[in-house]
Every structure is written in C-alpha cells, then in structure tokens.
Design an enzyme around this catalytic site. Structure first.
Site, mmCIF file in Angstrom:
data_model
loop_
_atom_site.group_PDB
_atom_site.id
_atom_site.type_symbol
_atom_site.label_atom_id
_atom_site.label_comp_id
_atom_site.label_asym_id
_atom_site.label_seq_id
_atom_site.Cartn_x
_atom_site.Cartn_y
_atom_site.Cartn_z
ATOM 1 N N GLU A 184 63.821 4.560 59.654
ATOM 2 C CA GLU A 184 64.933 3.965 60.793
ATOM 3 C C GLU A 184 64.868 5.032 61.789
ATOM 4 O O GLU A 184 64.891 6.338 61.605
ATOM 5 C CB GLU A 184 66.091 3.571 60.130
ATOM 6 C CG GLU A 184 66.807 4.529 59.161
ATOM 7 C CD GLU A 184 67.016 6.028 59.754
ATOM 8 O OE1 GLU A 184 67.442 6.073 60.793
ATOM 9 O OE2 GLU A 184 66.594 6.895 58.814
ATOM 10 N N GLU A 327 64.018 8.608 60.214
ATOM 11 C CA GLU A 327 62.567 8.222 60.598
ATOM 12 C C GLU A 327 61.769 7.781 59.480
ATOM 13 O O GLU A 327 60.410 7.563 59.665
ATOM 14 C CB GLU A 327 62.000 9.359 61.569
ATOM 15 C CG GLU A 327 62.747 9.513 62.985
ATOM 16 C CD GLU A 327 62.072 10.542 63.841
ATOM 17 O OE1 GLU A 327 60.953 10.952 63.260
ATOM 18 O OE2 GLU A 327 62.523 10.999 64.792
#
Lengths: 358, 358
Positions: A184, A327
């Site tokens: 994310e 991420e």
C-alpha cells in the site's frame, strides 16, 4: 503426492512424514519446514513453484492527512505513483531483485490521475473523507472499494480456477501458480490503519499509533487525537468481530482487504507486508475466517501497533529487519523464503532415494 | 559514486547521505539500509550486483565421532557428498531456488573418494584424529587445510584482482562480482566446532554444546565430555586471541577459516552460515582482524553456542528461523537480502530525481 482434498489432520501427517523423510535431521530446517507444510496444506504436496509473484500496491489519499499527521504533504501519494510507474521506488527495486512484478491500483488518489506503466485507475473517490471529523467512506463506497481489491486479483492475472471452484478466471487457460504481496502507499494511511487496528484488536489508540513516515511530538499527538475521534465513531463492541461491524469500520484499507478476500477464491497465497497490510488482512479474516490458511506474515514492522495485529491474526512473521516503509517492501523480501520452502518438498532427496544412512 | 579509497568516516557519511536522499522516509528500510551501507563500504557505492554466489561446502570426517556424539553414523559424511553431487541435499535445493551454485570440497572425508559433479578432492587426511584423546590435526596439517580453504576461493572462481591487489586470480579476465557462503558438512563437526567456540569465546563447554544432528541425554553428555577433554589440551589464556594460539587450536573447521581469510584478499563478501561456519569465521578474524568488514552473519542457529560466537564476532544475524542444518543452508537464504540491499543503492530514485516532495 498429497492433494488438498480429504481430512486436514491426515494430510498434515502425510506432509510431515514427507518432510521427515528428507535428507536432514528431523526439524533441522526450522521454520522453513513449517512454511513448507503450510504451503503444501493449501496448494498440495509438493506445492507448485510460485512462478508469478505479484505485488499489488493499493494507492489512495486519506482525508485525515489534513490533520497534519504525516511528515510529508498529501501530493506525495500521486508523486510516488509516478515514481512506481518509473520503477524507482523501493518496492520496484526489491521486486526486481527477487523477480516479482509490481502493479499499482489508484483506488482513491487525489489530483490528476497518475499515468504510467503498471498504474491502474479504479478510483472510488478522490481521497477519503477526514476520519477525525466524519466517516471516511460511506457504506456503498466501502463495498465498491472491496470490489476494486477483489477484481484486481483477477484482472491483474493472479486469478485462476482453483480446486474448489472459486470465482473463476473467465474460463481462459490456467495461469502459472503464484503468490501475491499486499502492499500500500498513501499519505495518512498509517493513521487510518491505526484506527482500524484499534477497533479490530481492542488495543487503545495510544498503543497502536507510531511514527508512520517519521512523526513524533506534536504531530504524533495529533495523530493519536485523530485516531481517537475516528475510533469513537465506530459502532460495536471491542474488539470488533462481527462482519457487519467490521464492514462498517472498514474504510481506508478496504481495497487491500478486498484483494486478500479474493486470494482465497483465486487459491493464491497472500504474503502480508507490514502494519497497514496486516490490518487489512485482519479485517478480511474477520469477514471470511476461511482465509486463514492462505495468509503468510512477511515481516515484523517497526510500527508499534503491528504486534497487536499480528497476535490477532495468529501469525508469526518470517523477517524482523526494523523496516517501516510499506509499499509491500517487507512482503517482497519474504518471497524467496516461500519459494525455498516449496522447493524443499519438490526437490530434496529422501534418505532412501539418496542412499544415506539414518 | 563513492569508491573504497579514502577515509572511512567520510565515505560512510557520503553513503549515508545517498541512502537518506532516496525516495523513502529516512531509515524506513531498517536493517536493509545498514546492509547496503556495509556492502558499499567494502565494494564502493553503488556496490556491483553480486551476480556470482558460491556456496562452498567443506566436507570432512571428525575422529571424535568415535565417541558417539552424533545421531548418525560417520559414513553419512561421504553419502551426503554424493547427495550434494546429485543435487538432492537441502543446500542444493535452496541454492537453486535463489540462483547460487554449490561446490563441495572434500578436505578430509573417510573412505573411497566421493566422485560427482561439483565435488573437489583436496584431502589433508582421511578424517581428523579424535580430539577427545589427542590433537585432531598436527600443525603442518592445520596449515595445509588453511591453504585448501584459501585455494578453493580462487580455484572455484570467486577470486579476482581487487582494488588493493590481493593474491590475484592468475591474471585472467576479471570475474563477475559475487559473494561466498561458508557451508560445511561432516558427522561430528558440531562437536569440533563447540571445542573451538569454547576456547575462542571463553564460554564453558556445557554452554556451547547443543543437539547437533539431534542428540540429547547420554549422547549429549558424551559430547560435553569430549569437548572438555579437547578444550583442556589447548594452550593459551581464555578466550584465545593470539594468532599463534588460535592456529594451535584450529583443527576441524580449519579449511573454512582459510576460505574466509582468502575472501578479504579476493574482495568477496563472506556470508557466514550457522554455528560451525561462525566458529570458523571467528578463528579467521582472530588470525586477520582486517577481515571484519567482509563478514555478514546470515542467520541465528538453533544451536545454543551460536550466540556467544556471534557476540564475539560482533555480528547481528539477518534471519532467525530456528534452523540447525548447516551445509550453508541459512547462508543461502540470506543472499536475496544482500542482493536487495545492494540494489537499493544502485536503482532507487532520489527525491529530486523522481520529483517527490520532502
């Protein structure tokens, strides 16, 4: 060869017997054996090589960023989408180094749509509302975002018809087996994840709010206050367990939760990255308890709220490297361990096969 | 670009500035950043991709096996060499899964020489003497085995002319950069390594003797007694620090120590596997303190003596997976982390380069 049908206890015993028959002292490969056992339980023994590793990065802006809870301005979300499209973000570098591909889904970034290779536009809303003041997403937006996550798994190539049917991959040719890393990116998303972590685990906001991108002092105090305000608005007893309550609370990490849900249907092991991805996985697990054997915790984040979420998931992460980037970076680093664990069952010689005395 | 010349403090500051300029919050990649810094300190910034990863498995029999200290008979050493030649041992499987090659050096296996691809014959002696009764190796045998280790690094293709000259690779074309995993295999070798761990760290035998292949009860008591007898015969104050004393004590893990020593000359990062390889690395470090920046600890073994050895090495391992197999298996699993760390410095975008606000 052990399939995924039949009684779990008997399958487990057969896989364990296979592991104990390989040319090594019993248990000497430690948690790699536990990992091999878990993979074989969901994918069969030996598990297929996980050739296609997809890192799904859900990108969105969060209205709560207006409270001054991040060390970076909100425009960074969009800029980092472009950085990922150009292959220059940490997750791109790590994914290349282990042979995984990255796909970025814009679920709700603010501003002009970031355009570039591997960026997919699926905006539910241009940023969520400010959770410190009002519900971040309306119920129909939550459902739409869950669907974005589910669809992404199938559309981006991981979905395939599994042994138990599943949602199907459109009837095309079977895809190579793979695993999926939940990643994310979005300014403000540790704040949103902290609020969800608090209601899902019952831990107080103070205990689950951490530095995020690197805040401390007054900025962290604002973050705690925002989480407290958001948590106070969520209906239901703590920890939240009932799917209807969980759906109501789901807002910010919802698309990631949707992706996790689709993975069971798609028969894809889910490698859960750090704090935010774990919160999404926990929400998904409360919505669908059958997801449990498909979840693998990659690493222990430096975010202080991660421990409570991991305990609630019942998962012990593979790596502990002090990372707190998100991420999907920690998830990517765990992929070689999953591959190695599966390879043991596929490729290692047995005592008898290799003529080794025991 | 920062080379490996000049004052270390200044180079360190330049590499740190590079890391802090990459598109991530400062320090957010945790120990991966520390790893990148260490690689850049020895190989330059950015470090070259470590294309060639070699797992060097030193195989030997140990006379102390006659004391009944292992769960397996001594013939397993030779059988496992053949298993490795056939590609069926755990280290082969894991090495294939991360793209590393395995070379086995027979430094002192008993019986007919095991013949097969990747097995090299460099016997110093057909098994060591029984360390519970007499010195396991004579001084000239220790020197010969050290040399086997050094030569293996050059002969098996890792050695290349480094920035500071080094021993040279015969003047041929430069080889691709790589790293080397120290692995070992041989019935009785945790007993030998425990004796060496005790004299090198000062820890009592009782504290550094563990299950090895899986012994407990009376077999473990025999192992402690054998280690005590061996330790009592070694000259010098505890912990042993002086190179002459260390040379005198070196016996069983000597070729591995030789290989570690050659790696500094060859400018090859050394990935230290578990307990036995760490003991070899510690002996090598006492013989050549300049080896220190080249040593990377891969994992924390389940062997109880490993902690004391890691503390003496001053290394904090990357993985903690409860493994206790040896062969280099834990070292292999750390290779993707080293590769990923180097890739960060080579490939990640800076804030300015990617147009990301800070």
């Amino acid at each position: 060869v052990t399939g995924t049908e039949g009684e779990p206890a008997r399958r487990r015993a057969r896989i364990q017997a296979h592991l104990d028959d390989l040319t090594k002292p019993v248990g000497a490969l430690g948690r790699l054996e536990e990992l091999a056992l878990r993979l074989a339980m969901v994918l069969g023994d030996p598990p297929p090589p996980l050739e296609d590793a997809l890192v799904l990065v859900m990108a969105a802006d969060h209205g709560v960023a207006a409270e001054g809870v991040s060390a970076y301005p909100a425009e960074v979300t969009r800029q980092m989408c472009l950085n990922m499209a150009a292959g220059g973000a940490a997750v791109n570098v790590l994914a290349r180094s282990v042979g995984a591909r990255v796909e970025v889904v814009d679920v709700g970034v603010r501003g002009t749509e970031p355009v570039g290779p591997g960026v997919h536009h699926r905006r539910v809303r241009e940023g969520t509302r400010n959770l410190a003041r009002e519900a971040a997403l309306r119920p129909e937006e939550v459902e739409a975002a869950l669907q974005v996550g589910r669809d992404a798994v199938w559309e981006l190539g991981m979905g395939r018809v599994g042994g138990d049917g599943g949602a199907g991959s459109g009837g095309g040719a079977p895809l190579p087996p793979g695993d999926l890393v939940l990643g994310e990116m979005g300014i403000g998303n540790t704040t949103a994840a902290s609020a969800l972590a608090s209601v899902l685990t019952g831990a107080p906001p103070e205990a689950v709010v951490g530095p995020g991108t690197g805040v401390s002092g007054e900025a962290r105090a604002r973050k705690v206050a925002a989480v407290e305000a958001g948590v106070a608005r969520v209906q239901g007893p703590r920890p939240l367990r009932h799917p209807d309550h969980v759906r109501g609370a789901l807002a910010e990490v919802v698309a990631l939760a949707g992706a996790a849900l689709a993975c069971r249907e798609a028969r894809v092991p889910v490698v859960v990255d750090g704090f935010i991805a774990s919160v999404a996985a926990l929400a998904a697990l409360r919505l669908d308890p059958a997801l449990e054997p498909w979840l693998f915790a990659a690493h222990r984040s430096a975010e202080p709220g991660h421990d409570a979420v991991l305990r609630a998931l019942g998962l012990d992460p593979l790596l502990d490297l002090g990372m707190r980037l998100g991420e999907g970076t920690g998830g990517v680093l765990a992929l070689p361990l999953l591959r190695a664990a599966g390879a043991i069952l596929r490729e290692m010689a047995t005592f008898q096969g290799a003529g080794v005395s025991r």
